[in-house]
Design a protein around this motif. Structure first.
Motif, short mmCIF file in Angstrom:
data_model
loop_
_atom_site.label_atom_id
_atom_site.label_comp_id
_atom_site.label_asym_id
_atom_site.label_seq_id
_atom_site.Cartn_x
_atom_site.Cartn_y
_atom_site.Cartn_z
N TYR A 2 29.95 -79.10 94.08
CA TYR A 2 30.51 -78.38 92.94
C TYR A 2 29.56 -77.27 92.55
N ASP A 3 30.14 -76.10 92.44
CA ASP A 3 29.34 -74.92 92.11
C ASP A 3 29.20 -74.83 90.59
N LEU A 4 27.98 -74.96 90.12
CA LEU A 4 27.73 -74.91 88.68
C LEU A 4 27.67 -73.48 88.16
N GLY A 5 27.60 -72.53 89.07
CA GLY A 5 27.49 -71.15 88.65
C GLY A 5 26.09 -70.83 88.17
N ARG A 6 26.02 -69.91 87.25
CA ARG A 6 24.71 -69.49 86.76
C ARG A 6 24.34 -70.31 85.53
N LEU A 7 23.13 -70.80 85.54
CA LEU A 7 22.66 -71.59 84.41
C LEU A 7 21.68 -70.78 83.59
N ALA A 8 21.55 -71.18 82.34
CA ALA A 8 20.72 -70.40 81.41
C ALA A 8 19.27 -70.37 81.86
N THR A 9 18.85 -71.40 82.54
CA THR A 9 17.43 -71.46 82.90
C THR A 9 17.05 -70.39 83.91
#
Lengths: 934, 390
Positions: free
Chosen positions: A819-826
């Motif tokens: 599953y692609d979480l995409g871009r994370l804030a970190t």
């Protein structure tokens, strides 16, 4: 607007893009510019609108078509396969004013290949990264006709491996050690598995070929990927941890178009053989009837604590690690020239399970393999006049170094590891001595330093019963190493025309240095050893012509000539040391090859027929030139005499197939093949014979098979399925002087050891894994196979026997969900993905081997009794204070081991000694992982 | 920078996936005993005469068992914490040799031990016997088992040939062929035997070699021992020992920590009784035997002074052992079948808890533990430890 069809067949790691550009009204467009974005290549259409871009690196490419007055067209994901042409039929729309280019995506999966006469399976780099596999070899199993390393019933090692067009076969010991060099799945752009109809470009193969196309860095931007997978959170896990890192991009400082790509894979494994369950225990169904009642009684009685008292996870004798590093550098030089260089390094090492030393963790056998490959390629490519002229010159240097011996227990204990992976290599006892000059070893007259004769009595859970069953002092007795080095060069010239004609010719030569050292009783003073160093040479050349288009007859015809010289002296009469010593002659093989394919007339291109005929030959493994002690018969010291005068193993193969398009999303193919095998190196050993057997070319046989293949594609799905039915038989008769199998004059037909009758493979990719723009991806890979012949040469005697003639079926289903979480804030620039792998999802208990004498996992009562009774039962009880006491076998815990308790423990110990470890397939387990790209 | 942050995120993931690698299988051969009462040995024969070597090892006499050579008497050593036993002076251990009562010097460099000779092979054993003094048939006769022995001293390591070890004979002739015995009314041509039923022979038959147990002087230069008939002192290297006054029928000598006294177990006997026996085989007269018996009425702990001073009788007891501080004697009392602590300076003796059926007491150098042999069956003694509470 777009049609995409393949064209001719060749055998390189680059292919071609050819086709025709027309206006939307159907007029051929002259002067349109067709270019590949990366690497930069360009061609201009001729008066008939046709074009060809030759020597395009394999992989998914982006093609751009531009012409003044027309709207530009960009085609992404154009699949360029090694040695094949990809035909594009392009239409441009008139555009009086400049407009944004139209972007379309090419079809990723080819359901039908009217212009391909071979049988092959292309696995793209994306699929390699998405499939739930630990190693590249696992992907081979998903190709129809390949099963457990056997290509269409051939012996392991009868296939060749090619990296970016450079053969990298393990010439010394391919039949026993496989390909030797290993790539990380993320370092490849494509893997092409060819099982039938080899083109003339492939030498040193009888059964098939595997062609790897390595990845190159992007010209536009840097792409970096890091992935981590492991089963550390899973109590049932086998200690698998994998860290993969790859990065590639432009190096503009060194000139426009210069790219670099690097990939590192580090894996640590508590169980380094991913196909093996590890230590297992004999069950009642695994032993002959006369032992069943005793085994049942043990499991149910007071001695039940002695039955299988350990958990496999506490026997870390199969741990190891793997390090694979790859770097590729590409730079255009101008004038159509470009330079490529690559370096591959492997370090594979593992402890080897040694049953008699299973409780002596400081004394284990280990194997360490170093592999390295360096290539330098100068490539020239010119597109003009509606044709592409391509030439290349290449040199490659390769070294394989394998050491098999007793591990230095203290260094192993002190070795620092993270998740099973250690930066430092294994240290072996006396490796320096074993690698020293033979003269120095003979003069020393000692055993290999550090080796100790096996003995001892204590240390197993069975205490006194362990005496003579499990050695608790001493070391393994093997000290072997091999090193093969080769330096080779080849030149290739080829011409592509826009009409689909390709002509090519090439020549290659290789020089080898081979060393082999084998010492089987390494602790003994002055024990003899086999050592050889020799310098084989090989040359090869080929020429072939291909022609045809997707609408018409496609054909290729070629011829290949291979020659080699063993570089060893040999003596015709081994018993007579005065017999003359001769240098083995040059051996030569001429191999015509032919293939043709065409759409069935009237089928509107929905039915394609193909036929091919190939004459095949390969030099025997160089190990057969040498004397050897059989690894599985050290106790009998049976040796086989090398034969440096062995010639090519050879064969003829022909096949015919039909591929039918079933609707718009599915195709099916039926292929019939037959191979006649000749001059195979005999694998027979005359146990008990007064004279040692020699390697010879006495075996011959045939493989006949039928293969069914299905390919399907939907928007979010890609499905491949295959079934193969093979029959591989050998023939022997005393007329050939082979008295091993039969002493009569009658011909005997028997199943060859690599006969694999049924094999089924399925792979299903969904969503992102299938190339679709979805956040979810899934991949399932499944295989099922009928078993090998249990006792090929004794098959006749099995008639009427209760023993099975074949091993049981094995099956395996693995899967991965991501599953692609995409871009994370970190990390704003990173894309994250999580993956979960399921190994052996059905939890099948696969049996990979059986004893030939019983047809079971366990021995017969006689053999069992011999081990059991090797430890005498004491006449009197053994008190707690006796050094022989073991609390584990004091079943009533009264401080004394009675003779009856001892007898029970002895039985349990013998069961343990005959454990079927490594005979079972992989355990069911889950792995979790993360992947980040930035 | 963002790439660097991404890499930093990967590293914790790697650490999270790291799992401890499996440790090697370790067999548990035996469980270390714990508690205040410890069962140390389980041999189904005789484990007797424990003696401390330092505070962490016990020497004792035992029978041979796997993997040691089969033997009637072997010298063993065992960790005080329990575990595997080993042979002491393994070069001496043979199936035909009966070794017993190993005793290390206070420094532990030498071992004194007793080697007992072969048992008597009586030739005067017919089918039946008649007491010539009352002409009644006699059954169930005791036969003295031992013919003799030696007390030897040997270094623990680096020893010379066994035959060169200092030794002193244990000469206790219990059976003699005596042709001149004046037994009235018997054919003088029959073989005549004279047999002494010494108390120590009875002790040996009932409980092994403990009567001969030696004891080192505190300086480790001399030994106290008994030849079965009297207590002796001996300096290794001397040809013979020196008998202690007032030590008739004293056995199981124990040298006091202060070095001034020797505790013994002395048998109190009535006047000897003489019996003449005529043996038959079938109806034929076979041989004649004169038997002198010593009926033991009591066994008492007696402290003998080396300076010839008055002996001190501490009352009932046998197999004495000194406490390290010299204030008490630990001894078995048959009347209660238990080991008792008997103050040397007077006062009430107290039974040591947990020592029922105990024999052969030996107190550890720190005074914390008492090792002893517990009788399980008439022919089976195991070694035990109990913690001493003062």
């Amino acid at each position: 607007m777009l049609g995409l069809l393949p064209a001719a067949v060749a055998a390189q790691t680059s292919g071609s893009i050819l086709g025709q550009v027309k206006s939307s009204s159907g007029e051929p467009l002259h002067g349109a510019q067709v270019s590949v974005v990366s690497p930069a290549m360009r061609a201009v259409t001729g008066a008939d609108g046709r074009f060809v871009l030759g020597a395009v690196p394999a992989g998914e490419r982006t093609v751009r078509v531009e012409m003044l007055g027309y709207r530009s067209l960009t085609v992404t994901a154009v699949r360029v396969s090694s040695g094949r042409g990809t035909e594009l039929r392009l239409e441009l729309e008139p555009a009086p004013v400049p407009m944004r280019a139209i972007e379309v995506e090419a079809e990723r999966v080819r359901l039908i290949e009217p212009d391909v006469s071979t049988t092959h399976e292309v696995v793209t780099g994306r699929e390699l990264r998405e499939l739930p596999v630990d190693r590249i070899e696992d992907v081979l199993e998903l190709a129809t006709g390949v099963s457990q390393g056997h290509f269409r019933g051939g012996r392991v090692g009868q296939e060749t491996y090619v990296v970016d067009g450079l053969p990298v076969k393990n010439v010394l010991e391919a039949s026993s050690k496989g390909s030797a060099l290993e790539f990380s799945p993320s370092s490849l752009d494509e893997m092409d598995v060819i099982t039938g109809g080899l083109s003339a470009a492939y030498g040193s193969a009888i059964s098939g070929a595997v062609s790897y196309a390595t990845r190159r860095g992007s010209r536009e931007s840097w792409e970096t990927r890091a992935a981590l997978r492991g089963d550390g959170m899973n109590p049932q896990g086998t200690g698998f941890t994998s860290l993969s890192f790859s990065a590639g991009g432009p190096l503009r400082l060194l000139g426009e178009g210069t790219t670099i790509f690097a990939d590192v894979l580090a894996q640590g494994m508590a169980d380094a053989d991913p196909h093996a369950l590890g230590a297992a225990c004999l069950r009642p169904q695994d032993v002959p009837n006369d032992l069943v009642s005793r085994l049942d009684a043990l499991r149910a009685g007071s001695g039940s604590s002695l039955y299988c008292p350990y958990a496999p996870s506490v026997l870390p004798h199969d741990a190891g690690d793997k390090l694979i590093a790859f770097v590729r550098f590409d730079r255009p030089l101008g004038g159509g020239f470009s330079l490529s260089a690559s370096v591959l390094g492997n370090r594979l090492q593992r402890q080897l399970y040694t049953p008699e030393l299973k409780y002596s963790t400081g004394s284990q056998l280990g194997q360490r393999t170093y592999g390295s490959l360096g290539t330098l390629l100068l490539d020239w490519n010119r597109n003009s006049g509606g044709m592409t002229r391509h030439a290349l010159a290449r040199i490659g240097v390769m070294r394989l170094d394998r050491y098999l011996g007793a591990l230095d227990g203290s260094s192993l204990a002190d070795r620092q590891t993270i998740a099973g992976f250690g930066l430092t290599p294994f240290h072996f006892l006396g490796e320096g001595f074993a690698r020293s000059s033979p003269e120095a070893q003979l003069e020393a007259g000692t055993g290999v330093p550090g080796y100790v004769t096996q003995g001892g009595a204590m240390g197993s859970p069975y205490g006194p019963a362990a005496d003579g069953i499990f050695f608790t002092t001493g070391t393994p007795q093997l000290a072997n190493w091999t090193r093969s080095e080769q330096v080779g060069g080849d030149v290739l010239g080829e011409v592509y025309t826009a009409s689909g004609v390709v002509a090519r010719a090439g020549f290659s030569g290789k020089l080898y240095r081979v060393q082999s050292y084998e010492r089987s009783l390494a602790a003994d003073l002055g024990s003899s050893f086999n050592y050889a160093r020799f310098f084989p040479v090989s040359f090869g050349g080929f020429t072939e012509v291909q022609w045809g288009t997707s609408d018409d007859l496609n054909a290729q015809i070629g011829v290949r000539v291979d020659a080699f010289r063993p570089g060893l002296d040999f003596r015709f009469d081994r018993a007579n040391f005065l017999a003359p010593s001769l240098q083995a002659d040059w051996k030569m093989a001429v191999m015509p090859r032919f293939g043709a394919s065409m759409p069935l007339p009237g089928s509107r291109g929905r039915t394609v027929m193909r036929v091919n005929f190939t004459r095949l030959a390969e030099p025997p493994d160089f190990q057969y030139f040498l004397d050897t002690t059989l690894g599985d018969s050290l106790r009998t010291s049976i040796r086989r005499e090398g034969n440096a005068n062995l010639s090519f193993e050879s064969g003829s193969a022909y096949e015919a197939g039909v591929t039918q398009l079933l609707g718009q999303r599915l195709s099916g193919a039926v292929t019939f093949f037959r191979k006649n095998l000749e001059n195979l190196v005999s694998g027979d050993v005359r146990f008990g014979s007064a004279s040692d057997p020699s390697f010879s070319l006495a075996d011959y046989g045939s493989v006949t098979g039928l293969e069914l293949a299905l390919r399907g594609r939907w928007t979010d799905w890609t499905v491949r399925a295959g079934y193969s039915l093979q029959k591989a038989v050998g023939v022997s008769s005393s007329a050939l002087g082979d008295t091993v199998i039969s002493t009569s004059d009658s011909r005997v037909t028997y199943p060859l050891a690599f006969d694999q009758r049924h094999a089924i493979d399925v792979s299903v990719l969904y969503g992102r894994a299938a190339g679709a723009s979805r956040r979810v991806g899934a991949a399932v890979a499944a295989t099922a196979r009928s078993g090998y012949p249990l006792d090929p040469h004794g098959a006749a005697s099995l008639v009427g026997s209760s023993k099975p003639q074949y091993l049981p079926w094995t099956a395996d289903v693995t899967g991965r969900v991501s599953y692609d979480l995409g871009r994370l804030a970190t990390c704003g620039g990173c894309r994250w993905r999580v993956t979960v792998d399921g190994r052996n999802l059905l939890g099948l208990h696969n049996i990979l081997a059986l004893r030939r004498d019983t047809g079971l996992l366990g021995p017969d009562a006689t053999a069992f009794g011999a081990v059991e009774n090797s430890v005498p039962v004491p006449a009197h009880p053994i008190p707690l204070e006796s050094p022989l006491y073991s609390a584990m076998i004091d079943l009533n815990h009264d401080g004394n081991i009675t003779p009856e308790e001892f007898r029970t423990a002895r039985f349990a110990a013998a069961l343990d000694r005959f454990d079927p470890s490594l005979y079972y397939g992989e355990p069911r387990q889950l792995r979790a992982g993360f992947e980040v790209t930035f | 920078m963002r790439r660097l942050r991404g890499l930093l995120l990967v590293l914790p993931l790697l650490a999270g996936a790291c799992r401890g690698e499996p440790t090697a299988f370790t067999a548990v051969d035996r469980v270390a005993p714990t508690g205040d009462s410890v069962h140390l040995t389980y041999y189904l024969g005789e484990d007797r005469a424990p003696a401390w070597r330092g505070g962490d090892t016990l020497y004792y006499g035992s029978g041979g068992y796997d993997p040691f050579p089969a033997s009637q008497g072997a010298l063993m050593a065992l960790p005080r914490q329990g575990g595997a036993a080993r042979l002491v002076l393994p070069e001496l251990q043979q199936a035909t040799v009966f070794l017993a009562t190993p005793l290390p010097t206070p420094s532990g460099d030498r071992v004194a031990y007793v080697a007992l000779d072969a048992l008597y092979a009586f030739s005067c054993t017919g089918d039946s016997a008649i007491n010539l003094r009352n002409l009644r048939k006699v059954t169930g006769l005791f036969r003295p088992p031992l013919t003799g022995g030696r007390l030897s001293v040997r270094p623990v390591v680096g020893a010379s040939a066994p035959g060169s070890d200092p030794r002193v004979l244990l000469d206790f002739t219990s059976v003699q062929v005596a042709p001149g015995l004046p037994i009235p009314g018997v054919d003088p041509n029959l073989t005549h035997y004279l047999i002494h039923e010494y108390p120590f022979q009875l002790d040996y038959a009932a409980g092994g070699a403990l009567p001969f147990r030696p004891s080192w002087s505190p300086d480790g230069r001399r030994l106290a021992y008994s030849d079965g008939l009297r207590a002796m002192t001996w300096t290794p290297g001397d040809a013979a020992g020196v008998a202690l006054a007032g030590s008739q029928f004293a056995v199981s000598a124990a040298w006091s920590p202060a070095g001034d006294r020797i505790a013994v177990s002395r048998a109190i006997v009535q006047d000897s009784v003489t019996t003449d026996l005529l043996w038959f085989k079938g109806v034929d007269r076979y041989c004649v035997e004169r038997r002198i018996s010593y009926n033991v009425t009591d066994k008492r702990i007696v402290l003998l002074r080396l300076d010839g001073g008055a002996a001190l009788d501490l009352g009932e007891g046998e197999e004495p052992a000194w406490s390290p501080d010299g204030t008490a004697i630990y001894a078995r009392r048959a009347s209660s079948n238990q080991i008792w602590r008997i103050p040397v300076a007077g006062g009430a003796a107290t039974a040591v808890a947990g020592t029922v059926a105990g024999h052969d007491p030996a107190v550890s150098p720190d005074g914390q533990w008492l090792a002893f042999a517990r009788q399980v069956t008439p022919s089976n003694h195991d070694l035990w430890l109990v913690r001493l509470s003062h």
